[in-house]
Scaffold this motif. Structure first.
Motif, PDB file in Angstrom:
ATOM      1  N   ALA A   1       0.892  -1.287   0.105  1.00  0.00           N
ATOM      2  CA  ALA A   1       0.087  -0.178   0.251  1.00  0.00           C
ATOM      3  C   ALA A   1       0.950   1.309   0.157  1.00  0.00           C
ATOM      4  O   ALA A   1       0.895   2.344  -0.730  1.00  0.00           O
ATOM      5  CB  ALA A   1      -0.849   0.082   1.301  1.00  0.00           C
ATOM      6  N   LEU A   2       1.842   1.189   0.834  1.00  0.00           N
ATOM      7  CA  LEU A   2       2.655   2.622   0.901  1.00  0.00           C
ATOM      8  C   LEU A   2       3.389   2.943  -0.437  1.00  0.00           C
ATOM      9  O   LEU A   2       3.780   3.901  -0.598  1.00  0.00           O
ATOM     10  CB  LEU A   2       3.630   2.124   2.100  1.00  0.00           C
ATOM     11  CG  LEU A   2       3.126   2.292   3.511  1.00  0.00           C
ATOM     12  CD1 LEU A   2       4.306   1.794   4.369  1.00  0.00           C
ATOM     13  CD2 LEU A   2       2.603   3.590   3.666  1.00  0.00           C
ATOM     14  N   VAL A   3       3.967   1.881  -1.158  1.00  0.00           N
ATOM     15  CA  VAL A   3       4.727   1.931  -2.376  1.00  0.00           C
ATOM     16  C   VAL A   3       3.784   2.121  -3.455  1.00  0.00           C
ATOM     17  O   VAL A   3       4.397   2.609  -4.666  1.00  0.00           O
ATOM     18  CB  VAL A   3       5.689   0.885  -2.558  1.00  0.00           C
ATOM     19  CG1 VAL A   3       6.536   0.601  -1.651  1.00  0.00           C
ATOM     20  CG2 VAL A   3       4.995  -0.621  -2.840  1.00  0.00           C
ATOM     21  N   THR A   4       2.682   1.971  -3.512  1.00  0.00           N
ATOM     22  CA  THR A   4       1.482   2.172  -4.649  1.00  0.00           C
ATOM     23  C   THR A   4       0.816   3.369  -4.453  1.00  0.00           C
ATOM     24  O   THR A   4       0.287   3.726  -5.709  1.00  0.00           O
ATOM     25  CB  THR A   4       0.662   0.844  -4.931  1.00  0.00           C
ATOM     26  OG1 THR A   4      -0.052   0.652  -3.539  1.00  0.00           O
ATOM     27  CG2 THR A   4       1.494  -0.373  -5.132  1.00  0.00           C
ATOM     28  N   LYS A   5       0.425   3.730  -3.407  1.00  0.00           N
ATOM     29  CA  LYS A   5      -0.484   4.851  -3.389  1.00  0.00           C
ATOM     30  C   LYS A   5       0.287   6.194  -3.407  1.00  0.00           C
ATOM     31  O   LYS A   5       1.434   6.486  -3.263  1.00  0.00           O
ATOM     32  CB  LYS A   5      -1.445   5.037  -1.831  1.00  0.00           C
ATOM     33  CG  LYS A   5      -2.011   3.842  -1.578  1.00  0.00           C
ATOM     34  CD  LYS A   5      -3.282   3.603  -2.682  1.00  0.00           C
ATOM     35  CE  LYS A   5      -3.959   2.272  -2.525  1.00  0.00           C
ATOM     36  NZ  LYS A   5      -5.023   2.381  -3.606  1.00  0.00           N
ATOM     37  N   LYS A   6      -0.390   7.308  -3.736  1.00  0.00           N
ATOM     38  CA  LYS A   6       0.364   8.701  -4.009  1.00  0.00           C
ATOM     39  C   LYS A   6       0.796   9.416  -2.834  1.00  0.00           C
ATOM     40  O   LYS A   6       1.786  10.151  -2.821  1.00  0.00           O
ATOM     41  CB  LYS A   6      -0.942   9.582  -4.884  1.00  0.00           C
ATOM     42  CG  LYS A   6      -1.015   9.110  -6.257  1.00  0.00           C
ATOM     43  CD  LYS A   6      -1.838   9.993  -6.993  1.00  0.00           C
ATOM     44  CE  LYS A   6      -2.146   9.576  -8.580  1.00  0.00           C
ATOM     45  NZ  LYS A   6      -3.023  10.471  -9.172  1.00  0.00           N
ATOM     46  N   LYS A   7       0.013   9.363  -1.533  1.00  0.00           N
ATOM     47  CA  LYS A   7       0.095  10.117  -0.648  1.00  0.00           C
ATOM     48  C   LYS A   7      -0.035   9.128   0.723  1.00  0.00           C
ATOM     49  O   LYS A   7      -0.900   8.470   0.967  1.00  0.00           O
ATOM     50  CB  LYS A   7      -0.629  11.142  -0.559  1.00  0.00           C
ATOM     51  CG  LYS A   7      -0.151  12.198   0.641  1.00  0.00           C
ATOM     52  CD  LYS A   7      -0.634  13.578   0.440  1.00  0.00           C
ATOM     53  CE  LYS A   7      -0.163  14.802   1.474  1.00  0.00           C
ATOM     54  NZ  LYS A   7      -0.837  16.017   1.248  1.00  0.00           N
TER      55      LYS A   7
END
Length: 286
Positions: free
Chosen positions: A131-137
């Motif tokens: 989740a941390l590496v794929t979302k924008k913020k």
């Protein structure tokens, strides 16, 4: 009927006013009277499950005894169990030498880290990393002592080159969560998992489609019902110990694992960001 609690005599008031409780409230009272030590370390959800009732029943039980909520009730139970937190936890006592204090604290903190590793579920960690590496913020939120952990996380992930936001004020957290959406990851940090200001805000972000990661000490607590990934810290603390350093160390340990896994997954990008941020402050050091 509302009973009036006095001082920290929670157990006495339960025993004295047992007959005034409803059938379901008596189930809560029975658990508290039989499992006092366990209740001190439980979340409202834990106690509800132990008593085979709902969270609403637990809260009604606490308020009927004159407490504003579950946390205030737990504080009173902890005060009943011991005159000081040291007696509850087996931590350093008055009269210990400096060497004794150092050894006991080191043993406590070491055990907290070992227990945290024992609770670590790799599948949950993988979900959090993805989740941390794929979302924008990324947003890190916490109230009280956990708020400072959120600020530490903000600093670390900013150094890795991510778009990061953090807040420790309840109003800012609520507004940020209201604006979060499917492109956002919201990390809620709460030792108890029951901090109302944080849980209520997290529910807004979840309703908007944001991905929720929670870092807490209680697998069954209000905040976890919104989480896509749950990271558990093992350090226990009574209401008398809010913000205990052992809990802080366990939280930081999990964030260290999480941020390192993220950095290694995107090593080229994060390495460049670390170099840029290091150069940006190099003239601030002698």
């Amino acid at each position: 009927m509302s009973l009036q609690s006095t001082g920290s005599k929670a157990i006495l008031w339960i025993e004295s006013n047992y007959n005034f409780l409803t059938k379901t409230e008596k189930k809560v009272a029975d658990v508290v009277l039989q499992e006092k030590e366990k209740v001190v370390y439980s979340s409202v959800t834990d106690l509800a499950e132990m008593a085979d009732t709902g969270e609403t029943t637990v809260l009604r039980f606490c308020r009927k005894l004159g407490f504003r909520g579950f946390q205030e009730f737990k504080l009173a139970v902890a005060q009943d169990l011991a005159s000081s937190v040291e007696e509850v936890h087996g931590l350093p006592k008055k009269g210990d030498t400096i060497a004794d204090i150092a050894l006991k604290i080191t043993a406590t903190n070491t055990q907290a880290l070992k227990d945290t590793m024992g609770l670590l579920q790799h599948q949950e960690l993988e979900k959090a990393v993805d989740a941390l590496v794929t979302k924008k913020k990324i947003h890190f939120f916490g109230v009280g002592s956990s708020g400072f952990t959120a600020l530490d996380a903000h600093y670390r992930f900013m150094r890795l080159g991510f778009q990061v936001n953090s807040a420790i004020d309840a109003h800012l957290i609520a507004m940020s969560c209201a604006l979060a959406g499917p492109d956002d990851v919201v990390v809620g940090i709460s030792t108890s998992g029951s901090t109302k200001d944080l849980v209520d805000a997290i529910s807004l972000a979840a309703a908007n489609g944001a991905t929720i990661i929670c870092l807490t000490n209680h697998a069954r607590s209000p905040i976890t019902q919104y989480a896509h990934a749950i990271l558990l810290a093992a350090s226990k603390e009574t209401p008398l110990q809010g913000g205990a350093f052992s809990s802080k160390l366990a939280q930081i340990h999990l964030l260290d694992i999480l941020s390192t896994a993220v950095a290694l997954k995107h090593s080229e990008t994060t390495a460049a960001a670390i170099e840029k941020t290091a150069k940006a402050v190099i003239d601030k050091l002698y």
